[in-house]
Design a protein around this motif. Sequence first.
Motif, short mmCIF file in Angstrom:
data_model
loop_
_atom_site.label_atom_id
_atom_site.label_comp_id
_atom_site.label_asym_id
_atom_site.label_seq_id
_atom_site.Cartn_x
_atom_site.Cartn_y
_atom_site.Cartn_z
N GLN A 69 -81.58 11.43 1.78
CA GLN A 69 -81.80 10.02 1.47
C GLN A 69 -82.41 9.30 2.68
OE1 GLN A 69 -81.20 8.39 -1.43
NE2 GLN A 69 -80.36 10.18 -2.51
N MET A 70 -82.92 8.11 2.39
CA MET A 70 -83.50 7.26 3.42
C MET A 70 -82.53 6.15 3.76
SD MET A 70 -87.24 5.40 3.39
CE MET A 70 -86.78 4.27 2.06
N SER A 71 -82.56 5.68 5.00
CA SER A 71 -81.67 4.60 5.43
C SER A 71 -82.44 3.65 6.34
CB SER A 71 -80.45 5.15 6.17
OG SER A 71 -80.84 5.74 7.40
N ILE A 72 -81.87 2.47 6.51
CA ILE A 72 -82.41 1.47 7.44
C ILE A 72 -81.35 1.23 8.52
CG2 ILE A 72 -83.28 -0.88 7.73
CD1 ILE A 72 -84.19 -0.81 4.85
N PRO A 73 -81.49 1.86 9.68
CA PRO A 73 -80.51 1.64 10.75
C PRO A 73 -80.83 0.37 11.53
CG PRO A 73 -82.05 3.36 11.37
CD PRO A 73 -82.46 2.91 10.01
N PHE A 74 -79.82 -0.42 11.83
CA PHE A 74 -79.99 -1.61 12.65
C PHE A 74 -78.66 -1.94 13.31
CE2 PHE A 74 -78.81 -3.04 8.44
CZ PHE A 74 -77.86 -4.02 8.66
N GLY A 75 -78.72 -2.63 14.41
CA GLY A 75 -77.50 -2.98 15.14
C GLY A 75 -77.82 -3.46 16.53
N GLY A 76 -76.89 -3.25 17.44
CA GLY A 76 -77.07 -3.72 18.80
C GLY A 76 -76.17 -2.97 19.76
N GLY A 77 -76.31 -3.31 21.04
CA GLY A 77 -75.51 -2.64 22.04
C GLY A 77 -75.64 -3.30 23.39
N PHE A 78 -75.16 -2.58 24.39
CA PHE A 78 -75.12 -3.09 25.76
C PHE A 78 -75.34 -1.92 26.71
CE2 PHE A 78 -72.99 -4.35 29.69
CZ PHE A 78 -73.39 -5.67 29.83
N LYS A 79 -76.22 -2.10 27.70
CA LYS A 79 -76.52 -1.04 28.67
C LYS A 79 -76.21 -1.53 30.08
CE LYS A 79 -80.28 0.81 25.84
NZ LYS A 79 -81.73 1.10 25.76
N TYR A 80 -75.74 -0.58 30.90
CA TYR A 80 -75.39 -0.89 32.28
C TYR A 80 -75.91 0.21 33.19
CZ TYR A 80 -72.69 -1.87 36.47
OH TYR A 80 -72.32 -2.13 37.76
N VAL A 81 -76.60 -0.17 34.27
CA VAL A 81 -77.18 0.80 35.19
C VAL A 81 -76.12 1.32 36.15
CG1 VAL A 81 -78.88 1.15 37.01
CG2 VAL A 81 -79.44 -0.29 35.05
N GLU B 16 -78.00 1.03 6.34
CA GLU B 16 -78.13 0.58 4.96
C GLU B 16 -78.81 1.68 4.17
OE1 GLU B 16 -77.47 -2.38 2.08
OE2 GLU B 16 -77.16 -2.71 4.22
N THR B 17 -78.15 2.18 3.12
CA THR B 17 -78.71 3.29 2.34
C THR B 17 -79.17 2.81 0.97
OG1 THR B 17 -76.72 4.05 1.18
CG2 THR B 17 -76.97 4.72 3.48
N PHE B 18 -79.77 3.74 0.24
CA PHE B 18 -80.27 3.45 -1.10
C PHE B 18 -79.60 4.36 -2.13
CE2 PHE B 18 -83.42 2.35 2.04
CZ PHE B 18 -83.83 1.08 1.65
N THR B 19 -78.39 4.79 -1.82
CA THR B 19 -77.65 5.66 -2.73
C THR B 19 -76.23 5.15 -2.91
OG1 THR B 19 -76.90 7.94 -3.12
CG2 THR B 19 -76.98 7.18 -0.84
N ASP B 20 -75.64 5.49 -4.05
CA ASP B 20 -74.24 5.14 -4.32
C ASP B 20 -73.36 6.38 -4.36
OD1 ASP B 20 -72.19 3.26 -4.94
OD2 ASP B 20 -72.28 3.89 -7.04
N PHE B 21 -73.87 7.49 -3.78
CA PHE B 21 -73.15 8.76 -3.91
C PHE B 21 -72.69 9.35 -2.59
CE2 PHE B 21 -75.44 8.59 -7.95
CZ PHE B 21 -74.43 8.92 -8.84
N LEU B 22 -72.61 8.56 -1.54
CA LEU B 22 -72.03 9.09 -0.31
C LEU B 22 -70.61 9.57 -0.54
CD1 LEU B 22 -73.18 6.70 2.57
CD2 LEU B 22 -74.00 9.00 2.04
N ASP B 23 -69.86 8.84 -1.36
CA ASP B 23 -68.49 9.22 -1.68
C ASP B 23 -68.38 10.01 -2.97
OD1 ASP B 23 -69.09 7.20 -3.46
OD2 ASP B 23 -67.79 5.73 -2.48
N GLY B 24 -69.52 10.29 -3.63
CA GLY B 24 -69.50 11.04 -4.88
C GLY B 24 -69.07 10.23 -6.08
N ILE B 25 -68.85 8.93 -5.93
CA ILE B 25 -68.38 8.08 -7.02
C ILE B 25 -69.43 7.03 -7.32
CG2 ILE B 25 -66.61 6.43 -7.72
CD1 ILE B 25 -64.68 7.85 -5.87
N SER B 26 -69.77 6.90 -8.60
CA SER B 26 -70.72 5.86 -9.00
C SER B 26 -70.38 5.42 -10.41
CB SER B 26 -72.16 6.39 -8.91
OG SER B 26 -73.09 5.35 -9.14
N SER B 27 -71.35 5.48 -11.29
CA SER B 27 -71.10 5.05 -12.67
C SER B 27 -70.31 6.10 -13.44
CB SER B 27 -72.43 4.77 -13.37
OG SER B 27 -73.23 5.94 -13.38
N GLY B 28 -69.78 5.73 -14.60
CA GLY B 28 -69.03 6.65 -15.45
C GLY B 28 -68.86 6.06 -16.84
N ASN B 29 -68.33 6.86 -17.72
CA ASN B 29 -68.10 6.41 -19.09
C ASN B 29 -66.77 5.66 -19.15
OD1 ASN B 29 -67.88 6.02 -21.83
ND2 ASN B 29 -68.57 8.10 -22.36
N ARG B 30 -66.84 4.35 -19.13
CA ARG B 30 -65.63 3.54 -19.01
C ARG B 30 -64.84 3.45 -20.31
NH1 ARG B 30 -67.03 -1.38 -14.82
NH2 ARG B 30 -68.10 -0.09 -13.28
#
Length: 264
Positions: free
Chosen positions: A186-198, A213-227
């Motif tokens: 799958q494809m993702s959009i990584p973003f965030g921040g941090g701090f660096k010290y020399v 941020e991903t484009f899938t609902d199956f990282l946990d294997g759970i998504s839609s179902g027959n309710r």
Amino acid sequence: FFFQAEDGIRDKLVTGVQTCALPICTMRLLFLLVLLAPQVTQGQLRQRTEVGGGLGTMNYTGDIVRTYNPGFSRPAATLFYRVNFSQVVSLKTSITFGSIAGNDRRNPLDPAATKRNASFKSGIVEIAPVFEYHFIDWRDGRRHVRYTPYLFAGLGFFLFSNRLTYIPDPSIQVPFTTPPNYSRVQMSIPFGGGFKYVLNPNWYLGIEFGMRETFTDFLDGISSGNRKYKSYRYGNPRDLDNYFFLGLTLTRTFYEIPCATSPY
């Protein structure tokens, strides 16, 4: 001064200036170059490339865990290569290994999650180039500031392999529904921040927190179902899953001194 002098004195002064102009300018230029030589050398010294790695944790949000919960953190590691385009802009390409997990029994979201009684574990391998922007010109050796906060964003790809487990409720007698097929890449959009010290001219420490941020609902294997069967073996297909990385990094900097080139 020249316009106020008499003609004879003016001629002598002009002649003297013409006679001594070239040697004086040459000496001044040489003197200026001697003074500027350390600054020019320092200016040519550039931290062009860097390599490093880090250790940390991965976490996840989805159908089992809706908000960031440190209790579900799992170990992770990263290796990266960085190219510095300027004192404040860099491009980092990283490969990150880790795992994520969730469990309805530990922190059920609602009665339906208690009935679902599912848990999962998933391994993740990610490759992600990201641009970093540093808020302080911290690489300048003439400055006393040896730290900087930064932000990053980019585009990544990851491979995951999850293992979902249900503990069925004996009171629920419904047909089992096979989950639909989905891609493990799958494809993702990584973003965030941090701090660096020399730490010193060659090494520095960093701490980073980023969301994928991903484009899938199956990282946990759970998504839609027959309710209509009320098996509770489903989640919200419109609520896509995400994962996070929090870690400490150590970076090794390599200096590059440009060689002189012939003008001919």
